[in-house]
Write an enzyme that holds these catalytic residues in place. Structure first.
Site, PDB file in Angstrom:
ATOM      1  N   GLU A 162       0.804  -1.122  -0.062  1.00  0.00           N
ATOM      2  CA  GLU A 162      -0.046  -0.007   0.093  1.00  0.00           C
ATOM      3  C   GLU A 162       0.854   1.116   0.119  1.00  0.00           C
ATOM      4  O   GLU A 162       1.734   1.396   0.854  1.00  0.00           O
ATOM      5  CB  GLU A 162      -0.887  -0.196   1.398  1.00  0.00           C
ATOM      6  CG  GLU A 162      -1.778   1.118   1.215  1.00  0.00           C
ATOM      7  CD  GLU A 162      -2.588   1.198  -0.114  1.00  0.00           C
ATOM      8  OE1 GLU A 162      -3.236   0.180  -0.445  1.00  0.00           O
ATOM      9  OE2 GLU A 162      -2.579   2.404  -0.704  1.00  0.00           O
ATOM     10  N   LYS A 221       8.306  -1.608  -2.144  1.00  0.00           N
ATOM     11  CA  LYS A 221       7.660  -0.622  -1.039  1.00  0.00           C
ATOM     12  C   LYS A 221       8.789  -0.059  -0.089  1.00  0.00           C
ATOM     13  O   LYS A 221       8.743   1.069   0.209  1.00  0.00           O
ATOM     14  CB  LYS A 221       6.534  -1.691  -0.340  1.00  0.00           C
ATOM     15  CG  LYS A 221       6.118  -0.925   0.880  1.00  0.00           C
ATOM     16  CD  LYS A 221       5.125   0.214   0.529  1.00  0.00           C
ATOM     17  CE  LYS A 221       5.016   1.304   1.967  1.00  0.00           C
ATOM     18  NZ  LYS A 221       4.199   2.374   1.577  1.00  0.00           N
ATOM     19  N   LYS A 268      10.313  19.834   1.768  1.00  0.00           N
ATOM     20  CA  LYS A 268      10.146  21.014   2.905  1.00  0.00           C
ATOM     21  C   LYS A 268      11.044  20.712   3.988  1.00  0.00           C
ATOM     22  O   LYS A 268      11.207  19.504   4.748  1.00  0.00           O
ATOM     23  CB  LYS A 268       8.700  20.756   3.260  1.00  0.00           C
ATOM     24  CG  LYS A 268       8.485  21.989   3.941  1.00  0.00           C
ATOM     25  CD  LYS A 268       6.940  22.594   3.643  1.00  0.00           C
ATOM     26  CE  LYS A 268       6.745  23.676   4.587  1.00  0.00           C
ATOM     27  NZ  LYS A 268       7.026  24.848   4.076  1.00  0.00           N
ATOM     28  N   CYS A 277       6.121   4.352   9.509  1.00  0.00           N
ATOM     29  CA  CYS A 277       6.793   3.751   8.593  1.00  0.00           C
ATOM     30  C   CYS A 277       8.114   3.856   7.860  1.00  0.00           C
ATOM     31  O   CYS A 277       8.796   3.195   7.807  1.00  0.00           O
ATOM     32  CB  CYS A 277       5.767   3.778   7.119  1.00  0.00           C
ATOM     33  SG  CYS A 277       4.184   3.132   7.504  1.00  0.00           S
ATOM     34  N   LYS A 280      11.103   2.537  10.521  1.00  0.00           N
ATOM     35  CA  LYS A 280      10.905   1.094  10.433  1.00  0.00           C
ATOM     36  C   LYS A 280      11.329   0.380   9.172  1.00  0.00           C
ATOM     37  O   LYS A 280      12.165  -0.436   9.200  1.00  0.00           O
ATOM     38  CB  LYS A 280       9.553   0.829  11.098  1.00  0.00           C
ATOM     39  CG  LYS A 280       8.671  -0.135  10.151  1.00  0.00           C
ATOM     40  CD  LYS A 280       7.369  -0.533  10.579  1.00  0.00           C
ATOM     41  CE  LYS A 280       6.349  -0.550   9.914  1.00  0.00           C
ATOM     42  NZ  LYS A 280       6.261  -1.160   8.471  1.00  0.00           N
ATOM     43  N   ARG A 443       8.091  23.624  11.378  1.00  0.00           N
ATOM     44  CA  ARG A 443       7.148  23.025   9.902  1.00  0.00           C
ATOM     45  C   ARG A 443       7.530  23.991   8.966  1.00  0.00           C
ATOM     46  O   ARG A 443       6.832  23.990   7.755  1.00  0.00           O
ATOM     47  CB  ARG A 443       5.879  22.591  10.234  1.00  0.00           C
ATOM     48  CG  ARG A 443       5.931  21.221  10.931  1.00  0.00           C
ATOM     49  CD  ARG A 443       6.110  20.092  10.302  1.00  0.00           C
ATOM     50  NE  ARG A 443       6.562  19.028  11.051  1.00  0.00           N
ATOM     51  CZ  ARG A 443       6.890  17.719  10.796  1.00  0.00           C
ATOM     52  NH1 ARG A 443       7.162  17.412   9.778  1.00  0.00           N
ATOM     53  NH2 ARG A 443       7.292  16.960  11.925  1.00  0.00           N
TER      54      ARG A 443
HETATM   55  N1  LIG Z   1       0.259   3.534   8.110  1.00  0.00           N
HETATM   56  C1  LIG Z   1       0.524   3.892   6.706  1.00  0.00           C
HETATM   57  O1  LIG Z   1       0.757   4.945   6.450  1.00  0.00           O
HETATM   58  C2  LIG Z   1       1.194   2.894   5.942  1.00  0.00           C
HETATM   59  C3  LIG Z   1       0.905   2.983   4.732  1.00  0.00           C
HETATM   60  C4  LIG Z   1       1.495   1.790   3.867  1.00  0.00           C
HETATM   61  C5  LIG Z   1       1.792   0.591   4.389  1.00  0.00           C
HETATM   62  N2  LIG Z   1       1.817   0.437   5.681  1.00  0.00           N
HETATM   63  C6  LIG Z   1       2.047  -0.865   6.191  1.00  0.00           C
HETATM   64  O2  LIG Z   1       0.601  -1.459   6.525  1.00  0.00           O
HETATM   65  C7  LIG Z   1       1.001  -2.347   7.607  1.00  0.00           C
HETATM   66  C8  LIG Z   1      -0.188  -2.109   8.683  1.00  0.00           C
HETATM   67  O3  LIG Z   1      -0.036  -0.724   9.140  1.00  0.00           O
HETATM   68  P1  LIG Z   1      -1.148   0.206   9.956  1.00  0.00           P
HETATM   69  O4  LIG Z   1      -0.547   1.643  10.069  1.00  0.00           O
HETATM   70  O5  LIG Z   1      -2.231  -0.169   9.292  1.00  0.00           O
HETATM   71  O6  LIG Z   1      -1.115  -0.623  11.509  1.00  0.00           O
HETATM   72  P2  LIG Z   1      -2.013  -0.519  12.629  1.00  0.00           P
HETATM   73  O7  LIG Z   1      -1.143  -0.853  13.933  1.00  0.00           O
HETATM   74  O8  LIG Z   1      -2.530   0.586  12.461  1.00  0.00           O
HETATM   75  O9  LIG Z   1      -2.886  -1.738  12.308  1.00  0.00           O
HETATM   76  C9  LIG Z   1      -2.757  -3.065  12.470  1.00  0.00           C
HETATM   77  C10 LIG Z   1      -3.959  -3.817  12.946  1.00  0.00           C
HETATM   78  O10 LIG Z   1      -3.765  -5.139  12.858  1.00  0.00           O
HETATM   79  C11 LIG Z   1      -4.323  -5.870  13.803  1.00  0.00           C
HETATM   80  N3  LIG Z   1      -3.717  -7.064  14.119  1.00  0.00           N
HETATM   81  C12 LIG Z   1      -2.410  -7.376  14.507  1.00  0.00           C
HETATM   82  N4  LIG Z   1      -2.424  -9.056  14.328  1.00  0.00           N
HETATM   83  C13 LIG Z   1      -3.504  -9.403  14.380  1.00  0.00           C
HETATM   84  C14 LIG Z   1      -3.932 -10.795  13.920  1.00  0.00           C
HETATM   85  N5  LIG Z   1      -3.320 -11.685  14.194  1.00  0.00           N
HETATM   86  N6  LIG Z   1      -5.097 -10.791  13.573  1.00  0.00           N
HETATM   87  C15 LIG Z   1      -6.220  -9.828  13.549  1.00  0.00           C
HETATM   88  N7  LIG Z   1      -5.604  -8.717  13.608  1.00  0.00           N
HETATM   89  C16 LIG Z   1      -4.388  -8.319  13.811  1.00  0.00           C
HETATM   90  C17 LIG Z   1      -3.833  -4.714  15.061  1.00  0.00           C
HETATM   91  O11 LIG Z   1      -4.815  -5.218  16.052  1.00  0.00           O
HETATM   92  C18 LIG Z   1      -4.208  -3.444  14.600  1.00  0.00           C
HETATM   93  O12 LIG Z   1      -5.474  -2.924  14.595  1.00  0.00           O
HETATM   94  C19 LIG Z   1       2.252  -2.052   8.194  1.00  0.00           C
HETATM   95  O13 LIG Z   1       3.060  -3.383   7.687  1.00  0.00           O
HETATM   96  C20 LIG Z   1       2.765  -0.907   7.759  1.00  0.00           C
HETATM   97  O14 LIG Z   1       4.061  -0.727   7.469  1.00  0.00           O
HETATM   98  C21 LIG Z   1       1.273   1.365   6.458  1.00  0.00           C
END
Ligand SMILES: NC(=O)c1ccc[n+]([C@@H]2O[C@H](COP(=O)([O-])OP(=O)(O)OC[C@H]3O[C@@H](n4cnc5c(N)ncnc54)[C@H](O)[C@@H]3O)[C@@H](O)[C@H]2O)c1
Length: 463
Positions: A162, A221, A268, A277, A280, A443
């Site tokens: 994503e 990604k 900026k 992200c 990590k 900022r």
């Molecule tokens: N936040 C961003 O902007 C973004 C953008 C692109 C990609 N990502 C990637 O997407 C992934 C998710 O990120 P996020 O920000 O949505 O994380 P988040 O912590 O907001 O959400 C993850 C959810 O997964 C749930 N979860 C964990 N283990 C589980 C299981 N075994 N069964 C059911 N639910 C479970 C957690 O309770 C949590 O609600 C990560 O790998 C991140 O790197 C994030």
């Protein structure tokens, strides 16, 4: 195969908005988002969409339209897996805090738990889609877990990372620059890729849907995030040089951004990048490079993080130095706590680190953020484990408006680029503050000359 039933494991910042948009754009597809977090699911089901757990402009309306029609939020994980043809894994992949790779590698325990749960639950063939950001070659591990169930069920693993940015997630999902789908080159793999392509093609132009092998997709990604973060660290590195030489980083950024080979975005200068992200994913990239013995590659990318940490520390030390080398018992108002505007996400926000440094110097921090409440601020500081929760609580004040946050403050620090900050009655704020009154604009969003004409000492980054 026409996809009509989707399950998404993980109802977070990615799973929630992504599935809401898929459900809105594909009314004939039943989308169920599941999570182990009961409170989060309850919040997604709040009658009033203002109370859904993630703040994103436009998300409430999308959820309102699709929820209950073909979009469902549930804690019944097994049932959702069982019923779906396609299962998106959208769980968190934080940096490991223990064992081998501690502080660098991605912690894949949640991913593995999902794979095991799918393996024991699935009774018919499924497509499993990696939506989470994962180290290159993770699909291999998922495949190994899934193919050792012995129940004859066939799985196809696709990588579909994503690229949404928080704060503009809905817009990014509706009009993505590209959709990336990586899959196996076998006949079954190609069929799985095509099913997902067909789903996205309902609203994304076909020339924006790229298909690759799984490893390219996984690595793209990490690469995208590394490049974006690198631009921020590059301009931030220049900001320090600008401060020493009399150049103005905003002018430098404009001048170089007009070069079509460079482009104007992500140039900026600021107090440093945050969010869940960038750090990590770069640490993970560094770890992967090291694990292949690629020391120079690892060192190259690690420098992006080193620069970012330096920028955050530099910002807090500048506040202390400017306030006559002591902030002890001084009130410093923080405008903004979220890592960027238009989100309530505070993960890795620069504000946490700047506050931590200033509390070490016994400052009193008074926070106002339009979308972040006191409990979140305190739990963010507690995760650093620098001092007791009680000590954090006694050094943090929070307010529901900027005027009370800034009253009697010695200085204001801008930590998030919320648009509303530019609209305040700055004369009123100045009149209520201690003299001399400083603004440290982390900022670079406020108008320096206007603030200086009121009497503020205005310090942006990089000039
Ligand atoms: N936040 C961003 O902007 C973004 C953008 C692109 C990609 N990502 C990637 O997407 C992934 C998710 O990120 P996020 O920000 O949505 O994380 P988040 O912590 O907001 O959400 C993850 C959810 O997964 C749930 N979860 C964990 N283990 C589980 C299981 N075994 N069964 C059911 N639910 C479970 C957690 O309770 C949590 O609600 C990560 O790998 C991140 O790197 C994030």
């Amino acid at each position: 195969m026409k996809i009509t039933k989707i399950c998404c494991i993980g109802a977070g910042y990615v799973g929630g908005p992504t599935m809401a948009v898929i459900a809105q754009r594909c009314p004939d597809v039943r989308v169920t988002v599941v999570d182990v977090n009961v409170e989060r699911i309850a919040a997604w089901n709040s009658e009033n969409v203002d109370n859904i757990p993630i703040y994103e402009p436009g998300l409430g309306e999308v959820v309102k339209e699709a929820r209950g029609r073909n979009l469902f939020f549930s804690t019944e994980i097994e049932k959702a897996i069982d019923e779906a043809q396609v299962i998106f894994i959208s769980v968190n992949t934080p940096t490991k805090t223990y064992g081998k790779g501690k502080g660098m590698a991605a912690d894949l325990k949640f991913i593995e738990l999902c794979a095991r749960q799918i393996a024991i639950t699935a009774k018919d063939n499924k497509i499993v889609v990696e939506k989470s950001t994962l180290p290159v070659r993770t699909a291999e591990a998922i495949k190994s877990i899934l193919s050792n169930t012995g129940n004859g069920v066939q799985f196809q693993i696709l990588s579909n990372p994503e690229f949404l940015a928080e704060g503009t997630a809905v817009q990014d999902l509706l009009c993505p620059d590209r959709i990336l789908i990586g899959g196996d080159s076998s006949a079954e793999g190609k069929k799985a890729i095509q099913s997902l392509v067909d789903s996205y093609a309902k609203w994304v132009p076909i020339d924006r849907i790229l298909t690759t092998n799984v490893w390219s997709s996984e690595l793209s990604k990490l690469t995208a995030n590394a490049f974006l973060a690198q631009r921020i660290s590059s301009i931030n590195a220049m900001s320090e040089l600008c401060e020493k030489t009399g150049a103005d980083v905003n002018e430098v950024a404009k001048a170089i951004g007009m070069d079509s080979r460079i482009g104007s975005k992500f140039l900026k200068a600021s107090v440093g990048f945050g969010g869940s992200c960038f750090q990590k994913d770069i640490l993970n990239l560094v770890y992967i490079a090291k694990s292949y013995g690629l020391t120079e590659v690892a060192d190259y990318w690690e420098q992006v993080i080193i620069m970012n940490d330096h920028q955050k520390r530099r910002f807090s030390s500048n506040i202390v130095k400017t306030l006559y080398n002591t902030v002890s018992d001084k009130k410093i108002a923080f405008l903004g706590w979220a890592f960027k505007k238009d989100t309530n996400d505070t993960r890795e926000s620069a504000a946490i680190y700047v506050a931590n440094d200033l509390i070490n110097e016994q400052a009193l921090i008074a926070v106002y953020d339009p979308k972040v409440l006191r409990n979140k601020i305190l739990s963010d500081l507690d995760t650093l484990e620098t001092r007791s929760s009680d000590a954090n609580a006694s050094n943090i004040l929070s307010f529901d408006n900027p005027y009370d946050a800034c009253k009697d403050a010695h200085a204001i620090a801008i930590l998030t680029e919320w648009d509303e900050f530019a609209e305040y009655d700055w004369q009123r704020i100045f009149d209520s503050m201690k003299r001399p009154s400083f603004i440290f604009d982390g900022r670079n969003i406020l108008c320096g000359p206007k603030l200086e004409s009121i009497g503020f000492h205005y310090q942006p980054i990089g000039s």
